[in-house]
Design a protein around this motif. Structure first.
Motif, PDB file in Angstrom:
ATOM      1  N   THR A  98      49.539   6.898 -22.526  1.00  0.00           N
ATOM      2  CA  THR A  98      48.792   7.827 -22.821  1.00  0.00           C
ATOM      3  C   THR A  98      47.485   8.405 -23.225  1.00  0.00           C
ATOM      4  OG1 THR A  98      50.847   6.331 -24.170  1.00  0.00           O
ATOM      5  CG2 THR A  98      49.752   7.232 -25.811  1.00  0.00           C
TER       6      THR A  98
ATOM      7  N   PRO B  75      48.896  11.979 -29.836  1.00  0.00           N
ATOM      8  CA  PRO B  75      49.076  11.507 -28.386  1.00  0.00           C
ATOM      9  C   PRO B  75      49.853  12.255 -27.303  1.00  0.00           C
ATOM     10  CG  PRO B  75      50.300  10.092 -29.832  1.00  0.00           C
ATOM     11  CD  PRO B  75      48.993  11.181 -30.932  1.00  0.00           C
TER      12      PRO B  75
ATOM     13  N   GLU C 111      51.539  11.677 -23.232  1.00  0.00           N
ATOM     14  CA  GLU C 111      52.082  11.264 -22.319  1.00  0.00           C
ATOM     15  C   GLU C 111      51.338  12.318 -20.771  1.00  0.00           C
ATOM     16  OE1 GLU C 111      55.226   9.130 -22.175  1.00  0.00           O
ATOM     17  OE2 GLU C 111      55.115   7.854 -23.069  1.00  0.00           O
TER      18      GLU C 111
ATOM     19  N   TYR D 274      44.912  10.588 -25.631  1.00  0.00           N
ATOM     20  CA  TYR D 274      44.880  11.757 -26.674  1.00  0.00           C
ATOM     21  C   TYR D 274      43.928  12.985 -26.703  1.00  0.00           C
ATOM     22  CZ  TYR D 274      46.117   7.338 -28.169  1.00  0.00           C
ATOM     23  OH  TYR D 274      47.251   5.945 -28.582  1.00  0.00           O
TER      24      TYR D 274
END
Length: 242
Positions: free
Chosen positions: A174, A166, A168, A176
Motif C-alpha cells: 500500500t 491509498p 496497491e 499513497y
C-alpha cells in the motif's frame, strides 16, 4: 515600477538578480552559488524558458533596471506552479515581491491555470512566511539537491486539499497518491506517491492518464509511463524560492 515579460536581452540582468538573491537568502557557499547560476540561468536554459509557451518569466523593472523576476509554469490541468521569485536585496521591502506574485497569479489564470502552487526551501524563513501570510497551506515536502547537497523544500497550495489516497502496488504494497502535489505530464499530470500516509518518504509517481504507478526516474528528473507513454519533464532544476 514596470512589470513585463522577459526578453532575450534581459538574460544578463536575470542572472545578476538571481546571484544577488541567492547570496542574500541562503547560506550557500560561493561554489554552490556559481554552480547554481551556471546550471539554472545559462544562455541555453533561459532561451528554452523564453520559448516555452507553458512557462512564464515576468520581470520587475525600476528606472530601467531589472530588480526582480518570477518564473512559473502551468504544471497540470487548471494549476500553475510558482517556481522562483527573486528580488534584488537592495530593493527588498518595496513591495516588488508582492507585485510580482499578484501579476504572476493573474497571468497564470489567463493561461487557464487559476489554482496556484508554490515551492520554497524550508530554511528560507522569509519565503515560507510570504506564502503563509497569503493564506497558503503547506501540503507536503520534497527533498532536492543543489550542488551535491540535499535540501528540504516545502510545497504550498491555496486550493482545497484533497489528501492522499491509498493504492496497491503490483506486489501488494500500500502506497499513497498525493492529489495535492502533481506535475505536468505530456498527456496528463503525474501525482507524487508516498510510502506512507504522512508523506515523509517518496515512492514514485502516479500517472493520472491511465491510473498506474510510474516510479522510474532518470538522472534529469524525466519520467515516462510504460503503460501509456505519458512523459514528465523536469519543471525545475533547482529547489529554491528566492
Amino acid at each position: 515600477m514596470e512589470l513585463r515579460p522577459a526578453e532575450p536581452a534581459d538574460r544578463p540582468a536575470i542572472r545578476d538578480v538571481a546571484r544577488r538573491s541567492l547570496q542574500a537568502s541562503y547560506s550557500l557557499g560561493p561554489q554552490a552559488i556559481n554552480s547554481a547560476i551556471e546550471e539554472w540561468y545559462d544562455e541555453g536554459r533561459l532561451e528554452e524558458t523564453l520559448e516555452d509557451e507553458e512557462r512564464l518569466l515576468l520581470l520587475a523593472e525600476k528606472e530601467g533596471q531589472v530588480v526582480g523576476f518570477s518564473e512559473s509554469v502551468t504544471a497540470a490541468d487548471n494549476t500553475g506552479t510558482l517556481l522562483w521569485l527573486h528580488v534584488d536585496p537592495a530593493h527588498r521591502g518595496e513591495g516588488i515581491a508582492s507585485s510580482l506574485f499578484e501579476a504572476t497569479r493573474d497571468h497564470l489564470a489567463d493561461l487557464g491555470a487559476p489554482h496556484l502552487l508554490g515551492r520554497v526551501l524550508a530554511d528560507n524563513v522569509e519565503g515560507n512566511t510570504f506564502y503563509e501570510d497569503r493564506g497558503f497551506d503547506k501540503v507536503g515536502t520534497e527533498q532536492v539537491e543543489i550542488d551535491g547537497r540535499t535540501y528540504v523544500e516545502n510545497l504550498y497550495s491555496e486550493t482545497e486539499q484533497w489528501g492522499r489516497e491509498p493504492v496497491e502496488t503490483a506486489e501488494g504494497r500500500t502506497v499513497y497518491v498525493d492529489h495535492d502535489n502533481h506535475e505536468r505530464g505530456s498527456i496528463a499530470p503525474f501525482h507524487v506517491v508516498h510510502v506512507d500516509e504522512d508523506g515523509d518518504d517518496r515512492y514514485g509517481y502516479f500517472c493520472s492518464n491511465c491510473n498506474t504507478l510510474a516510479n522510474a526516474m532518470d538522472s534529469m528528473g524525466r519520467i515516462e509511463c510504460d503503460s501509456c507513454g505519458n512523459v514528465r519533464k523536469p519543471l525545475r532544476w533547482d529547489a529554491a524560492y528566492l
